[in-house]
Design an enzyme around this catalytic site. Structure first.
Site, PDB file in Angstrom:
ATOM      1  N   GLU A 130       0.813  -1.220   0.000  1.00 13.47           N
ATOM      2  CA  GLU A 130       0.000   0.000   0.000  1.00 13.47           C
ATOM      3  C   GLU A 130       0.841   1.261   0.000  1.00 13.47           C
ATOM      4  O   GLU A 130       0.461   2.269  -0.570  1.00 13.47           O
ATOM      5  CB  GLU A 130      -0.927   0.002   1.218  1.00 13.47           C
ATOM      6  CG  GLU A 130      -1.766   1.256   1.312  1.00 13.47           C
ATOM      7  CD  GLU A 130      -2.957   1.081   2.209  1.00 13.47           C
ATOM      8  OE1 GLU A 130      -3.347   2.073   2.821  1.00 13.47           O
ATOM      9  OE2 GLU A 130      -3.507  -0.026   2.296  1.00 13.47           O
ATOM     10  N   LYS A 131       1.997   1.197   0.654  1.00 12.43           N
ATOM     11  CA  LYS A 131       2.839   2.385   0.763  1.00 12.43           C
ATOM     12  C   LYS A 131       4.298   1.950   0.859  1.00 12.43           C
ATOM     13  O   LYS A 131       4.596   0.775   1.140  1.00 12.43           O
ATOM     14  CB  LYS A 131       2.430   3.225   1.972  1.00 12.43           C
ATOM     15  CG  LYS A 131       2.417   2.472   3.295  1.00 12.43           C
ATOM     16  CD  LYS A 131       2.041   3.377   4.451  1.00 12.43           C
ATOM     17  CE  LYS A 131       0.579   3.674   4.536  1.00 12.43           C
ATOM     18  NZ  LYS A 131      -0.229   2.535   5.014  1.00 12.43           N
ATOM     19  N   ASP A 174      -3.227  -2.439   3.178  1.00  5.54           N
ATOM     20  CA  ASP A 174      -3.512  -2.470   4.613  1.00  5.54           C
ATOM     21  C   ASP A 174      -4.708  -3.380   4.884  1.00  5.54           C
ATOM     22  O   ASP A 174      -5.599  -3.520   4.036  1.00  5.54           O
ATOM     23  CB  ASP A 174      -3.813  -1.057   5.129  1.00  5.54           C
ATOM     24  CG  ASP A 174      -2.539  -0.279   5.443  1.00  5.54           C
ATOM     25  OD1 ASP A 174      -1.459  -0.875   5.375  1.00  5.54           O
ATOM     26  OD2 ASP A 174      -2.637   0.925   5.743  1.00  5.54           O
ATOM     27  N   ASP A 207      -7.713  -3.503   5.843  1.00  9.55           N
ATOM     28  CA  ASP A 207      -9.046  -2.947   6.058  1.00  9.55           C
ATOM     29  C   ASP A 207      -9.715  -2.778   4.696  1.00  9.55           C
ATOM     30  O   ASP A 207      -9.112  -3.058   3.659  1.00  9.55           O
ATOM     31  CB  ASP A 207      -8.980  -1.616   6.825  1.00  9.55           C
ATOM     32  CG  ASP A 207      -8.162  -0.549   6.104  1.00  9.55           C
ATOM     33  OD1 ASP A 207      -7.852  -0.733   4.912  1.00  9.55           O
ATOM     34  OD2 ASP A 207      -7.833   0.475   6.731  1.00  9.55           O
ATOM     35  N   TYR A 245      -0.975  -2.843  13.338  1.00  6.59           N
ATOM     36  CA  TYR A 245      -1.757  -1.947  12.475  1.00  6.59           C
ATOM     37  C   TYR A 245      -2.768  -1.140  13.288  1.00  6.59           C
ATOM     38  O   TYR A 245      -3.616  -1.706  13.976  1.00  6.59           O
ATOM     39  CB  TYR A 245      -2.487  -2.776  11.417  1.00  6.59           C
ATOM     40  CG  TYR A 245      -3.313  -1.964  10.461  1.00  6.59           C
ATOM     41  CD1 TYR A 245      -2.701  -1.108   9.554  1.00  6.59           C
ATOM     42  CD2 TYR A 245      -4.700  -2.049  10.470  1.00  6.59           C
ATOM     43  CE1 TYR A 245      -3.460  -0.357   8.669  1.00  6.59           C
ATOM     44  CE2 TYR A 245      -5.464  -1.308   9.591  1.00  6.59           C
ATOM     45  CZ  TYR A 245      -4.844  -0.461   8.697  1.00  6.59           C
ATOM     46  OH  TYR A 245      -5.602   0.291   7.825  1.00  6.59           O
ATOM     47  N   ARG A 253      -5.207   1.264  12.400  1.00  6.93           N
ATOM     48  CA  ARG A 253      -6.523   1.708  11.929  1.00  6.93           C
ATOM     49  C   ARG A 253      -7.564   0.598  12.053  1.00  6.93           C
ATOM     50  O   ARG A 253      -8.480   0.499  11.249  1.00  6.93           O
ATOM     51  CB  ARG A 253      -6.433   2.187  10.479  1.00  6.93           C
ATOM     52  CG  ARG A 253      -5.527   3.393  10.277  1.00  6.93           C
ATOM     53  CD  ARG A 253      -5.360   3.699   8.797  1.00  6.93           C
ATOM     54  NE  ARG A 253      -4.407   4.763   8.559  1.00  6.93           N
ATOM     55  CZ  ARG A 253      -4.728   6.041   8.402  1.00  6.93           C
ATOM     56  NH1 ARG A 253      -5.986   6.411   8.474  1.00  6.93           N
ATOM     57  NH2 ARG A 253      -3.802   6.944   8.177  1.00  6.93           N
TER      58      ARG A 253
END
Length: 643
Positions: A7-8, A103, A105, A331, A333
């Site tokens: 993701e990043k 991520d 989610d 993680y 979030r």
């Protein structure tokens, strides 16, 4: 060649560290020793196209264009992301096998899925995409995740849920912002009436609370307290009991059951003074309180606001640094407060890390019983991600700022709680009759601290002698205690987050209220902080010390809009349906089609009502740049933004 799509960049580096060395860094990717490649997104590489892409006439805002509902949704890259997108598209074409490492989610799921589909992946190659769920950036944890790959097909519903939310927010924000801005401009307003399906009801919550406080008129109410004593001459014990009014007193009570007629209370106090009393019942029970679960993001933000006065955004920012840079927590979030059962095997290494990182918790770690397995370990309540807990990385926290140390300490204590026994206490309740009136006395006393030893604040014991049914007592005096009703409190960071997390209590529609779950909220774990901050940036909310209040502009905006747009009912229902989509209990079309019809009705009414309702808005321009675009919770490079 296998391509891992993170993701990043920080997540990509963590994945590469867990793969064979040596590594060779190239533009936008990392080549590992076995020929595989790790590349990354920078948050969302793709965004919704502008309305004028569908029709050039949409560039000018007009009533007759509304509602704008695309038949075939299109995405585009931005100047900031186009270079990395081009690199990924080339690598995806070259790769034999893809591993999705967004991520854990629903937004992280959609973010990488968008790139895969935009790059034209189809057929068996698409079916064979694997999903890697990384909640802990330490190398050992990433290696474990890489050994537990799942089919990306399992997460289609999660991605569909995120897609439905993104498109719904686009439709809602764009169309309603345009229609109400056009109406306001007819009244001379020069700014933009920004309407968001989460931000507007949230502002409505605060504005209505402020008005309720201003309109509140304090009124007196009365309680009667009996001062009692036992009759044994060798051991006279005194205690108090509170009068419980009978149904016959309802006409003298308010809607909360408080006695509002002073003469009634005075009469009761007079009648019981120096009168015999009789114990009608006495119960003494041993009770226990189980440990709180590990944190999800909202629970952590609420506790941090109460204890340290941190804002939701501050907590999220600190957590991101602890997770990405220092790899000290999992993680952040997350909306889950549970852990997978197999994670229990890591308790020894995690607790050792806690003792090393925060020496003040050394004794707490020593006293923890790692053989205990609390309710937190529950595979049925863990899917894409689990609760926020410390990792097994050892690093002294002395070099970190106080906020990072405080947040880590909260997370560590809630993890350690899982290895402590229950808090045990005794609770006594006595029902006492005096002059045909009923009086209640309660007491609570600690038996053993259990998990509460980990926390500074301890409850004070209250006293009640051991009584028996039928025991005679004596009422020495009846006393009237005058109190005053209090207004509701202004929102704070903690209470506003709590309201967003459990929105059912603020929903007006009784039928909807009954079907909403306790966990149904306004916004998501990842977007709530951003939504609150957005309202501050747009000068709709302001802070007075710890209190959060609506500004004059914010209040007038809520007054100007139709009530249904300012209540949480509709968006709470949305969140419930989006969760149902992710659980494969509802379809995308079943959510979007009724929403489109509802949107048409709202716009038709707004046009029919005319600009009259918007004449009270303050003149001048809005304190933010004119734009129809809504922040929809889509991620940037390091944080999610919301609207």
């Amino acid at each position: 060649m296998k391509l891992y799509i993170a993701e990043k960049p920080s997540l990509a580096r963590a994945i590469a560290d867990a793969l064979p060395k040596p590594h060779r860094k190239a533009e936008g990717c990392i080549h590992v020793a076995n020929g595989d490649v790790v590349s990354w997104c920078i948050g969302h590489l793709l965004t919704q196209v502008d309305p004028e892409f569908y029709n050039p006439e949409y560039k000018k805002w007009k009533f007759e264009h509304l509602p704008i509902i695309p038949e075939n949704w299109q995405l585009k890259s931005t100047p900031r992301t186009s270079k990395q997108l081009a690199i990924l598209k080339k690598l995806i074409k070259q790769a034999d096998h893809l591993v999705h490492v967004g991520d854990p989610d629903r937004e992280g799921q959609l973010l990488v899925d968008e790139v895969i589909h935009f790059s034209g992946v189809k057929g068996n190659k698409l079916k064979q995409v694997e999903r890697c769920l990384v909640s802990d950036l330490t190398t050992n944890a990433v290696k474990r995740s890489l050994q537990q790959l799942r089919s990306n097909q399992e997460f289609i519903a999660l991605s569909t849920s995120a897609l439905a939310r993104t498109r719904a927010d686009w439709l809602y924000g764009l169309n309603l912002t345009r229609v109400y801005t056009l109406q306001a401009q007819k009244s001379g307003y020069k700014g933009v009436i920004s309407v968001g399906r989460v931000q507007t009801p949230l502002l409505g919550l605060v504005a209505r609370r402020d008005k309720e406080i201003e309109a509140f008129v304090s009124k007196p109410f009365y309680e009667v307290e009996a001062q009692l004593s036992t009759l044994a001459p060798e051991n006279i014990t005194s205690f108090t009991a509170k009068w419980k009014p009978s149904p016959a007193c309802e006409q003298y009570q308010d809607e909360e059951g408080r006695v509002v007629v002073k003469k009634l209370a005075e009469n009761v106090a007079r009648r019981i003074t120096e009168q015999p009393a009789l114990v009608k019942s006495f119960t003494a029970k041993k009770k226990k309180q189980i440990a709180p679960l590990p944190y999800n993001l909202s629970a952590l933000q609420i506790d941090a606001a109460k204890r340290f006065n941190y804002t939701a955004q501050q907590v999220l920012d600190v957590c991101q640094v602890l997770y990405e840079r220092h790899k000290l927590i999992t993680y952040p979030r997350s909306d889950s407060r549970y852990l997978p059962k197999n994670h229990h095997a890591q308790a020894k290494s995690v607790t050792r890390a806690i003792a090393n990182n925060q020496p003040g918790l050394q004794n707490a770690v020593n006293d923890a019983d790692l053989s205990l397995k609390s309710r937190a370990w529950n595979d049925k309540k863990v899917d894409a991600h689990h609760a926020i807990i410390p990792t097994d990385k050892r690093q002294s926290l002395t070099g970190l700022d106080s906020a990072s140390q405080n947040i880590y300490g909260l997370i560590a204590r809630h993890y350690l709680c899982q290895f402590y026994p229950d808090y045990h206490y005794s609770e006594c309740v006595a029902e006492i009759e005096i002059s045909k009136g009923l009086f209640i006395s309660k007491a609570k006393a600690k038996i053993s601290d259990g998990w509460k030893v980990l926390f500074d604040k301890q409850e004070k014991d209250s006293f009640l002698p051991e009584l028996k049914k039928g025991q005679a007592l004596f009422c020495n005096k009846g006393e009237v205690i005058e109190k005053n009703t209090q207004p509701p409190a202004h929102f704070t960071d903690a209470t506003l987050l709590a309201a967003m997390s459990n929105i059912a209590r603020y929903v007006k529609d009784q039928e909807l209220k009954t079907i909403l779950k306790e966990t149904d909220g306004l916004g998501t774990e990842a977007t709530r902080a951003g939504i609150i901050e957005l309202l501050f940036k747009r000068a709709f909310l302001q802070r007075t010390g710890k209190l959060i209040k609506a500004t004059e502009t914010g209040r007038k905006l809520i007054d100007s809009l139709p009530e249904m747009l300012t209540l949480p009912d509709m968006t709470a229902h949305w969140e419930m349906q989006l969760n149902a989509i992710s659980q494969k209990e509802q379809s995308y079309q079943g959510f979007v089609l009724p929403l489109q019809e509802q949107l048409k009705s709202i716009i038709e009414k707004a046009i029919a009502d005319g600009p009259q309702a918007l004449t009270n808005l303050p003149s001048g321009t809005n304190p933010f740049k004119k734009s129809y675009r809504k922040k929809t919770g889509r991620k940037g490079p390091y944080k999610k933004k919301a609207g």
